[in-house]
Design a protein around this motif. Sequence first.
Motif, PDB file in Angstrom:
ATOM      1  N   UNK A  58      -2.960   2.006   7.832  1.00 12.22           N
ATOM      2  CA  UNK A  58      -4.214   1.815   8.569  1.00 12.22           C
ATOM      3  C   UNK A  58      -4.340   2.845   9.686  1.00 12.22           C
ATOM      4  N   UNK A  59      -3.249   3.088  10.392  1.00 13.70           N
ATOM      5  CA  UNK A  59      -3.256   4.069  11.474  1.00 13.70           C
ATOM      6  C   UNK A  59      -3.568   5.459  10.908  1.00 13.70           C
ATOM      7  N   UNK A  60      -2.985   5.816   9.779  1.00 11.40           N
ATOM      8  CA  UNK A  60      -3.231   7.117   9.167  1.00 11.40           C
ATOM      9  C   UNK A  60      -4.680   7.223   8.687  1.00 11.40           C
ATOM     10  N   UNK A  73       1.853  10.918   9.483  1.00  9.83           N
ATOM     11  CA  UNK A  73       2.168   9.540   9.868  1.00  9.83           C
ATOM     12  C   UNK A  73       3.159   9.565  11.017  1.00  9.83           C
ATOM     13  N   UNK A  74       3.077   8.598  11.922  1.00 12.62           N
ATOM     14  CA  UNK A  74       4.026   8.586  13.034  1.00 12.62           C
ATOM     15  C   UNK A  74       5.442   8.399  12.527  1.00 12.62           C
ATOM     16  N   UNK A  76       0.838  -1.194   0.000  1.00 15.68           N
ATOM     17  CA  UNK A  76       0.000   0.000   0.000  1.00 15.68           C
ATOM     18  C   UNK A  76       0.876   1.249   0.000  1.00 15.68           C
ATOM     19  N   UNK A  77       0.474   2.224  -0.796  1.00 15.97           N
ATOM     20  CA  UNK A  77       1.164   3.511  -0.814  1.00 15.97           C
ATOM     21  C   UNK A  77       0.227   4.557  -1.422  1.00 15.97           C
ATOM     22  N   UNK A  78       0.508   5.824  -1.134  1.00 16.27           N
ATOM     23  CA  UNK A  78      -0.280   6.915  -1.695  1.00 16.27           C
ATOM     24  C   UNK A  78       0.132   7.163  -3.143  1.00 16.27           C
ATOM     25  N   UNK A  79      -0.852   7.577  -3.961  1.00 20.39           N
ATOM     26  CA  UNK A  79      -0.608   7.887  -5.368  1.00 20.39           C
ATOM     27  C   UNK A  79      -1.249   9.240  -5.690  1.00 20.39           C
ATOM     28  N   UNK A 117       0.867  16.126   1.297  1.00 21.72           N
ATOM     29  CA  UNK A 117       1.912  16.481   2.263  1.00 21.72           C
ATOM     30  C   UNK A 117       1.374  16.347   3.692  1.00 21.72           C
ATOM     31  N   UNK A 118       0.175  16.858   3.923  1.00 24.47           N
ATOM     32  CA  UNK A 118      -0.424  16.772   5.263  1.00 24.47           C
ATOM     33  C   UNK A 118      -0.633  15.321   5.678  1.00 24.47           C
ATOM     34  N   UNK A 119      -1.116  14.488   4.763  1.00 26.51           N
ATOM     35  CA  UNK A 119      -1.336  13.070   5.080  1.00 26.51           C
ATOM     36  C   UNK A 119      -0.029  12.370   5.430  1.00 26.51           C
TER      37      UNK A 119
END
Length: 121
Positions: A108-110, A78-79, A34-37, A72-74
């Motif tokens: 999942x945490x994010x 993340x921790x 999983x990763x952001x796109x 950027x905010x997302x």
Amino acid sequence: MDSAELVSRLREAGVPEAYYEITGVHEVPMRPDAHYVMRHEKGAWTVGVRQRSQDGATRRFGTEAEACAYLYAKLTALPPPPSGAAHPLEELLADPEEIQRQAWRDFERAARADPEEDPDR
């Protein structure tokens, strides 16, 4: 901010490069589960999560700057990675399944931390 500046700012913030892909600007060096796109398509900018080669949870933005600010905010929310003794890269890469499990836990945490409802879901 544009896509190139976003990549630069994410690197400065210490966000792991495997967490995001920006089409045409930054490709994921190792394909995690999983990763952001972020991409430009049909006159809009979209940001979503790619999980197991399928796109999901996509948000649309009218401008590149809005999409960059959102991503950027997302990613900076993340921790941070756990502190402690650093491990050699070879040792960390020896267990790719653990890397994927940790990335999945982080995403999942994010996702649970996002108070906004996604109207495109």
